[in-house]
Design an enzyme around this catalytic site. Sequence first.
Site, mmCIF file in Angstrom:
data_model
loop_
_atom_site.group_PDB
_atom_site.id
_atom_site.type_symbol
_atom_site.label_atom_id
_atom_site.label_comp_id
_atom_site.label_asym_id
_atom_site.label_seq_id
_atom_site.Cartn_x
_atom_site.Cartn_y
_atom_site.Cartn_z
ATOM 1 N N ARG A 176 9.939 -12.502 1.144
ATOM 2 C CA ARG A 176 10.582 -13.561 1.318
ATOM 3 C C ARG A 176 10.253 -14.597 0.169
ATOM 4 O O ARG A 176 9.040 -14.874 0.165
ATOM 5 C CB ARG A 176 10.625 -14.353 2.845
ATOM 6 C CG ARG A 176 11.895 -15.382 2.758
ATOM 7 C CD ARG A 176 11.529 -16.507 4.094
ATOM 8 N NE ARG A 176 10.269 -17.125 3.819
ATOM 9 C CZ ARG A 176 9.255 -17.326 5.052
ATOM 10 N NH1 ARG A 176 9.266 -16.821 6.110
ATOM 11 N NH2 ARG A 176 8.251 -18.173 4.562
ATOM 12 N N TRP A 189 3.793 -13.482 1.368
ATOM 13 C CA TRP A 189 3.465 -12.180 1.810
ATOM 14 C C TRP A 189 2.253 -12.058 2.412
ATOM 15 O O TRP A 189 1.286 -13.029 2.410
ATOM 16 C CB TRP A 189 3.237 -11.122 0.449
ATOM 17 C CG TRP A 189 2.408 -12.110 -0.767
ATOM 18 C CD1 TRP A 189 1.453 -12.736 -0.809
ATOM 19 C CD2 TRP A 189 2.397 -11.667 -2.189
ATOM 20 N NE1 TRP A 189 0.816 -13.223 -1.802
ATOM 21 C CE2 TRP A 189 1.477 -12.523 -2.699
ATOM 22 C CE3 TRP A 189 3.580 -10.924 -2.843
ATOM 23 C CZ2 TRP A 189 1.534 -12.521 -4.332
ATOM 24 C CZ3 TRP A 189 3.458 -11.305 -4.463
ATOM 25 C CH2 TRP A 189 2.427 -11.737 -5.090
ATOM 26 N N LEU A 190 2.029 -11.257 3.191
ATOM 27 C CA LEU A 190 0.683 -10.951 4.208
ATOM 28 C C LEU A 190 -0.438 -10.552 3.055
ATOM 29 O O LEU A 190 -0.128 -9.913 2.243
ATOM 30 C CB LEU A 190 0.972 -10.079 5.130
ATOM 31 C CG LEU A 190 1.917 -10.159 6.164
ATOM 32 C CD1 LEU A 190 1.988 -8.991 7.245
ATOM 33 C CD2 LEU A 190 1.638 -11.396 7.049
ATOM 34 N N ARG A 193 -0.750 -6.981 1.768
ATOM 35 C CA ARG A 193 0.439 -6.418 0.771
ATOM 36 C C ARG A 193 0.022 -6.272 -0.494
ATOM 37 O O ARG A 193 -1.057 -6.856 -1.116
ATOM 38 C CB ARG A 193 1.578 -7.301 1.089
ATOM 39 C CG ARG A 193 2.232 -7.414 2.475
ATOM 40 C CD ARG A 193 2.419 -6.154 2.870
ATOM 41 N NE ARG A 193 3.293 -6.231 4.158
ATOM 42 C CZ ARG A 193 3.466 -5.145 5.168
ATOM 43 N NH1 ARG A 193 2.904 -4.053 4.879
ATOM 44 N NH2 ARG A 193 3.855 -5.379 6.414
ATOM 45 N N GLY A 194 0.690 -5.213 -1.107
ATOM 46 C CA GLY A 194 0.044 -5.052 -2.743
ATOM 47 C C GLY A 194 0.195 -6.145 -3.427
ATOM 48 O O GLY A 194 -0.701 -6.411 -4.374
ATOM 49 N N GLU A 235 6.804 3.248 -5.116
ATOM 50 C CA GLU A 235 8.162 3.127 -4.437
ATOM 51 C C GLU A 235 9.174 3.844 -5.273
ATOM 52 O O GLU A 235 10.208 4.151 -4.792
ATOM 53 C CB GLU A 235 8.228 1.914 -4.432
ATOM 54 C CG GLU A 235 7.353 1.123 -3.375
ATOM 55 C CD GLU A 235 5.884 0.809 -3.832
ATOM 56 O OE1 GLU A 235 5.307 0.131 -2.853
ATOM 57 O OE2 GLU A 235 5.464 0.906 -4.718
ATOM 58 N N ASP A 284 12.516 -16.288 11.999
ATOM 59 C CA ASP A 284 11.843 -15.087 11.448
ATOM 60 C C ASP A 284 12.432 -14.207 12.357
ATOM 61 O O ASP A 284 13.366 -14.410 13.374
ATOM 62 C CB ASP A 284 10.342 -15.200 11.690
ATOM 63 C CG ASP A 284 9.660 -14.501 10.503
ATOM 64 O OD1 ASP A 284 9.959 -13.431 10.683
ATOM 65 O OD2 ASP A 284 8.883 -15.088 9.972
#
Length: 502
Positions: A176, A189-190, A193-194, A235, A284
């Site tokens: 988001r 982002w967490l 995460r990449g 991906e 959320d």
Amino acid sequence: MARDLRGFLKLLEERGQLRRIKTLVDPDLEIAEISNRMLQYGGPGLLFENVKGSPYPVAINLLGTEQRVCWSMNMETPQELEELGKKLGMLQQPKPPKKISQAIDFGKILFDVVKAKPGRNFFPPCQQNIIQGDDVDLNQIPMIRPYPKDAGKIITLGLVITKDCETGTPNVGVYRLQLQSKNTMTVHWLSVRGGARHLRKAAEKGKKLEIAIALGVDPLIIMAAATPIPVDLSEWLFAGLYGGSGVQLAKCKTVDLEVPADSEFVLEGTITPGEMLPDGPFGDHIGYYGGVEDSPLIKFQCITHRQDPIYLTTFSGRPPKEEAMMAIALNRIYTPILRQQVSEIVDFFLPMEALSYKAAIISIDKAYPGQARRAALAFWSALPQFTYTKFVIVVDKDINIRDPRQVVWAISSKVDPSRDVFILPDTPFDTLDFASQKIGLGGRMGIDATTKIPPETNHEWGEPLESDVDIAEMVTKRWAEYGLNDLNLTEVDPNLFGYDIK
């Protein structure tokens, strides 16, 4: 089948699954309200052609049913997704073939990987129009604000593309983003995460992190980016495996990154490590507003887009939402991979109403006492995405795990809470789960709803009620003779059984 957004829209329209809305609509709250009503009833995708404050149309709810998610992946039925899962499972944990047929099957999969390699487009549609410098104005993009207490406008279905500054390996994620000004956004982002890892590496090297946001891409690529299975493939290769041919990529104009050549919009920018702004609150997937977090700030210096671009979006919230439909499809892909990891599992299901990951129902071919508990524990550790699963319900293989009536019957008739329920306290948990006593730390519950065998029980289990086989066969043959052939008994209305589902 479709290989870009426009092709998918055409496919939906041909199949009666797209509505064009020509009335003027507001991206602030109104579009989400209309879409939410469609989602509740499994309605068609929507294309808003007259959007207040923007010259561009908005597409939403394109992936609002399991069927349309299958179509986006060049498939017709959910069962085909399991075949894809078998293919990915063989790539994840290849085993030496014992038969020539197995070697041939594995060779076919390797050939699919070769075909999935991305290609290059030197005259990409996504760069038909180029806007740079002071002319960059994100307000021209019709971003929506879904809920009244949301902090601002958001991007939700953009591919967020970054690259490891040491290895050059790209990462493609769906995160988001919140609009902050005409040329800046924050990305949420967490830390695992990449993109977050790439930012930490850039900070260590004293560099800015280049970033590109691809909007309005082939939904198949979105599904590939949303598939968090532990296979060491990019991906882009995932998307190629999903689609049967490689994704066409294009070099960005101002950053050293590649994006899908048929993207509707591409935003190019950089993140300076340490530059943060408050992000949130936003509605959320749990069904509540999340908190406010300082998040990395992206400064955009370039926007490119196709001629007459279309903006694709969605929003989170209590199911049903598009993300829940995507999760149902991913559930099918995970199934063969999970069977490979936990051999006794026959099938598993993540109900949409349980937020597609909070509760899992798994069926096993039970052979020994304690096996249900073992299967539950193995499930939690099988794949990273099951880390935050709060409840695991284990049933026998003859229970249809996708029929809640059968699952509730199994729990009610086969569970003694003092024996068959076990709890693991204080395990790492989802920070968005407000039910936890401590944010980020919570318990898990396993429920053994299988038929008990000694020494799990010290008495005989009841004999299940079943029809007489010969009589059942006779009734089937005489069904038309009874005058009942016009009744459709394959579709069940749950409201006839005391439910209130609207």
